[in-house]
Design a protein around this motif. Sequence first.
Motif, PDB file in Angstrom:
ATOM      1  N   THR A  23      -3.766  -0.556   4.156  1.00  0.00           N
ATOM      2  CA  THR A  23      -2.319  -0.779   4.235  1.00  0.00           C
ATOM      3  C   THR A  23      -1.561   0.508   3.959  1.00  0.00           C
ATOM      4  O   THR A  23      -0.605   0.835   4.670  1.00  0.00           O
ATOM      5  CB  THR A  23      -1.894  -1.879   3.234  1.00  0.00           C
ATOM      6  N   CYS A  24      -1.988   1.263   2.953  1.00  0.00           N
ATOM      7  CA  CYS A  24      -1.319   2.536   2.642  1.00  0.00           C
ATOM      8  C   CYS A  24      -1.462   3.526   3.804  1.00  0.00           C
ATOM      9  O   CYS A  24      -0.522   4.251   4.133  1.00  0.00           O
ATOM     10  CB  CYS A  24      -1.874   3.122   1.350  1.00  0.00           C
ATOM     11  N   ALA A  25      -2.634   3.552   4.419  1.00  0.00           N
ATOM     12  CA  ALA A  25      -2.853   4.447   5.555  1.00  0.00           C
ATOM     13  C   ALA A  25      -1.989   4.034   6.746  1.00  0.00           C
ATOM     14  O   ALA A  25      -1.372   4.886   7.406  1.00  0.00           O
ATOM     15  CB  ALA A  25      -4.323   4.444   5.952  1.00  0.00           C
ATOM     16  N   ARG A  26      -1.912   2.751   7.015  1.00  0.00           N
ATOM     17  CA  ARG A  26      -1.083   2.275   8.126  1.00  0.00           C
ATOM     18  C   ARG A  26       0.401   2.571   7.880  1.00  0.00           C
ATOM     19  O   ARG A  26       1.132   2.922   8.798  1.00  0.00           O
ATOM     20  CB  ARG A  26      -1.297   0.784   8.362  1.00  0.00           C
ATOM     21  N   TYR A  27       0.828   2.461   6.621  1.00  0.00           N
ATOM     22  CA  TYR A  27       2.208   2.811   6.277  1.00  0.00           C
ATOM     23  C   TYR A  27       2.433   4.307   6.491  1.00  0.00           C
ATOM     24  O   TYR A  27       3.431   4.713   7.076  1.00  0.00           O
ATOM     25  CB  TYR A  27       2.513   2.426   4.820  1.00  0.00           C
ATOM     26  N   ARG A  28       1.491   5.116   6.025  1.00  0.00           N
ATOM     27  CA  ARG A  28       1.601   6.582   6.151  1.00  0.00           C
ATOM     28  C   ARG A  28       1.654   6.999   7.615  1.00  0.00           C
ATOM     29  O   ARG A  28       2.369   7.924   7.970  1.00  0.00           O
ATOM     30  CB  ARG A  28       0.393   7.225   5.466  1.00  0.00           C
ATOM     31  N   LEU A  29       0.908   6.308   8.472  1.00  0.00           N
ATOM     32  CA  LEU A  29       0.885   6.633   9.900  1.00  0.00           C
ATOM     33  C   LEU A  29       2.079   6.058  10.660  1.00  0.00           C
ATOM     34  O   LEU A  29       2.262   6.339  11.837  1.00  0.00           O
ATOM     35  CB  LEU A  29      -0.409   6.124  10.535  1.00  0.00           C
ATOM     36  N   GLY A  30       2.864   5.218  10.006  1.00  0.00           N
ATOM     37  CA  GLY A  30       4.036   4.636  10.650  1.00  0.00           C
ATOM     38  C   GLY A  30       3.742   3.395  11.462  1.00  0.00           C
ATOM     39  O   GLY A  30       4.578   2.954  12.239  1.00  0.00           O
ATOM     40  N   GLU A  31       2.563   2.816  11.292  1.00  0.00           N
ATOM     41  CA  GLU A  31       2.222   1.596  12.024  1.00  0.00           C
ATOM     42  C   GLU A  31       2.944   0.382  11.446  1.00  0.00           C
ATOM     43  O   GLU A  31       3.176  -0.589  12.155  1.00  0.00           O
ATOM     44  CB  GLU A  31       0.713   1.362  12.002  1.00  0.00           C
ATOM     45  N   ILE A  32       3.234   0.433  10.153  1.00  0.00           N
ATOM     46  CA  ILE A  32       3.995  -0.639   9.512  1.00  0.00           C
ATOM     47  C   ILE A  32       5.108  -0.003   8.682  1.00  0.00           C
ATOM     48  O   ILE A  32       5.005   1.156   8.274  1.00  0.00           O
ATOM     49  CB  ILE A  32       3.105  -1.535   8.612  1.00  0.00           C
ATOM     50  N   ASN A  33       6.163  -0.763   8.448  1.00  0.00           N
ATOM     51  CA  ASN A  33       7.257  -0.227   7.635  1.00  0.00           C
ATOM     52  C   ASN A  33       7.049  -0.610   6.169  1.00  0.00           C
ATOM     53  O   ASN A  33       6.101  -1.311   5.816  1.00  0.00           O
ATOM     54  CB  ASN A  33       8.614  -0.692   8.165  1.00  0.00           C
ATOM     55  N   ALA A  34       7.944  -0.142   5.314  1.00  0.00           N
ATOM     56  CA  ALA A  34       7.794  -0.361   3.872  1.00  0.00           C
ATOM     57  C   ALA A  34       7.818  -1.846   3.512  1.00  0.00           C
ATOM     58  O   ALA A  34       7.049  -2.296   2.664  1.00  0.00           O
ATOM     59  CB  ALA A  34       8.885   0.387   3.119  1.00  0.00           C
ATOM     60  N   ASN A  35       8.676  -2.607   4.160  1.00  0.00           N
ATOM     61  CA  ASN A  35       8.749  -4.041   3.854  1.00  0.00           C
ATOM     62  C   ASN A  35       7.459  -4.761   4.221  1.00  0.00           C
ATOM     63  O   ASN A  35       7.010  -5.650   3.500  1.00  0.00           O
ATOM     64  CB  ASN A  35       9.944  -4.682   4.553  1.00  0.00           C
ATOM     65  N   GLU A  36       6.858  -4.391   5.349  1.00  0.00           N
ATOM     66  CA  GLU A  36       5.576  -4.989   5.742  1.00  0.00           C
ATOM     67  C   GLU A  36       4.476  -4.594   4.756  1.00  0.00           C
ATOM     68  O   GLU A  36       3.634  -5.412   4.403  1.00  0.00           O
ATOM     69  CB  GLU A  36       5.194  -4.546   7.149  1.00  0.00           C
ATOM     70  N   ALA A  37       4.501  -3.341   4.294  1.00  0.00           N
ATOM     71  CA  ALA A  37       3.504  -2.880   3.330  1.00  0.00           C
ATOM     72  C   ALA A  37       3.642  -3.639   2.016  1.00  0.00           C
ATOM     73  O   ALA A  37       2.638  -4.046   1.426  1.00  0.00           O
ATOM     74  CB  ALA A  37       3.657  -1.378   3.096  1.00  0.00           C
ATOM     75  N   ILE A  38       4.872  -3.857   1.569  1.00  0.00           N
ATOM     76  CA  ILE A  38       5.103  -4.608   0.337  1.00  0.00           C
ATOM     77  C   ILE A  38       4.552  -6.016   0.456  1.00  0.00           C
ATOM     78  O   ILE A  38       3.910  -6.531  -0.459  1.00  0.00           O
ATOM     79  CB  ILE A  38       6.610  -4.628  -0.009  1.00  0.00           C
ATOM     80  N   GLU A  39       4.765  -6.622   1.608  1.00  0.00           N
ATOM     81  CA  GLU A  39       4.256  -7.980   1.842  1.00  0.00           C
ATOM     82  C   GLU A  39       2.729  -8.004   1.839  1.00  0.00           C
ATOM     83  O   GLU A  39       2.112  -8.862   1.203  1.00  0.00           O
ATOM     84  CB  GLU A  39       4.796  -8.505   3.162  1.00  0.00           C
ATOM     85  N   LYS A  40       2.102  -7.058   2.540  1.00  0.00           N
ATOM     86  CA  LYS A  40       0.640  -7.022   2.620  1.00  0.00           C
ATOM     87  C   LYS A  40       0.010  -6.690   1.268  1.00  0.00           C
ATOM     88  O   LYS A  40      -1.068  -7.182   0.950  1.00  0.00           O
ATOM     89  CB  LYS A  40       0.188  -5.995   3.660  1.00  0.00           C
ATOM     90  N   LEU A  41       0.685  -5.862   0.479  1.00  0.00           N
ATOM     91  CA  LEU A  41       0.161  -5.487  -0.835  1.00  0.00           C
ATOM     92  C   LEU A  41       0.524  -6.494  -1.913  1.00  0.00           C
ATOM     93  O   LEU A  41       0.115  -6.357  -3.059  1.00  0.00           O
ATOM     94  CB  LEU A  41       0.685  -4.096  -1.224  1.00  0.00           C
ATOM     95  N   LYS A  42       1.331  -7.484  -1.534  1.00  0.00           N
ATOM     96  CA  LYS A  42       1.770  -8.543  -2.449  1.00  0.00           C
ATOM     97  C   LYS A  42       2.483  -7.983  -3.669  1.00  0.00           C
ATOM     98  O   LYS A  42       2.235  -8.372  -4.807  1.00  0.00           O
ATOM     99  CB  LYS A  42       0.592  -9.412  -2.861  1.00  0.00           C
ATOM    100  N   LEU A  43       3.383  -7.029  -3.399  1.00  0.00           N
ATOM    101  CA  LEU A  43       4.174  -6.427  -4.461  1.00  0.00           C
ATOM    102  C   LEU A  43       5.511  -7.140  -4.571  1.00  0.00           C
ATOM    103  O   LEU A  43       5.996  -7.719  -3.606  1.00  0.00           O
ATOM    104  CB  LEU A  43       4.418  -4.945  -4.160  1.00  0.00           C
TER     105      LEU A  43
END
Length: 54
Positions: free
Chosen positions: A7-27
């Motif tokens: 998830t962090c790598a996909r966020y870093r590459l721009g495949e997902i945005n911050a809100n999607e990363a928060i959801e996937k990481l359950k933060l």
Amino acid sequence: MFKVLDTCARYRLGEINANEAIEKLKLKNSSISQPKDLVKKYCSVFTPNEKIQF
């Protein structure tokens, strides 16, 4: 662990945005006003190379 790194790598590459990363990481986006700051702080813990900027 793989899911977090992926998830962090996909966020870093721009495949997902911050809100999607928060959801996937359950933060919970509570104390930090900007979602990208929350993801940046969380993902920096799992980054073996401290020179990588999120």
